[in-house]
Write an enzyme that holds these catalytic residues in place. Sequence first.
Site: not given
Ligand code: PAF
Length: 280
Positions: A30, A32, A34, A37, A61, A150-151, A187
């Site tokens: 999304m 921003a 760092h 990513h 989301q 992290k997610d 971010s």
């Molecule tokens: O983890 C994220 O940044 C978002 O949930 C993703 C996977 C880009 C979906 O919008």
Amino acid sequence: MQVFQRVKDLSDFQQDLAAKGASLGFVATMGALHEGHLSLLKRSISENEASIVSIFVNPTQFNRAEDLQNYPIRTNEDLQLLEAAGCTAVFMPPVEEIYGDSVKSEQIDLVGLDQGMEGEFRPGHFEGVATVVKRFFEIIKPQRAYFGNKDYQQVLIVKHVAKLFNLPIEVVGVPTSRYSNGLAMSSRNFRLSEKGMEEATIIHQQMMWARANYKDLNPEALKAQIRLHFKASNLELEYVEFADSEGMHIVKEWSNHKSVRILIAAFCEGVRLIDNTSLY
Ligand code: PAF
């Protein structure tokens, strides 16, 4: 580095790769950006001939309007970072390119992976994530896709979506990038003061404390201790939970599970931070 905004503009790029038999790795973001990513991109570059990154702040989301409004936008910096990192292409569509005139989530059966933790505290969040990731997978058609651990709950959900819709994509969960003090890169850290960045390290400290002490306490007692530790800090704990690493079932007794993760969400200076790690 090629930058695309429209789905139709991707087709020459994709045909060119297919003609060469070149694999495409995908990193969804999304923006921003760092180091976290960039570590996903680095992994993609090392395993594929070409790598594409999406930058798209997905409206479906966000369950809190102010979170969406405050989401940091740093497109110029992001593009510079991606170019310097050796990214092949960027896809940054406007909202209507992904959603048409109906900005809402699809009904996708997430088989309970969305229950608890992020799913409980951010109602609708995972429906939005699953919807946008499915659309990106269908549009971009990568061979591999890289998501940060992290997610962690999101990684399991994305793997499930690829499987549910028979998408021939290998979904790779990549270890969390951390600063030397343990704080997970995010971010959202862009919105923290220097003091906040320091105070937020309690999240990592408590995860390490849980890992060191879980054998001596049952899950409820361990959570109670962690809540007390947060009470004595400047962070407001939203949840601390222990969940099975494979199905995200809440852990009531250690002996019932082969592999368990600790997951935490807490507010620091009004910014919601999440983190998790394996307990065993
Ligand atoms: O983890 C994220 O940044 C978002 O949930 C993703 C996977 C880009 C979906 O919008």
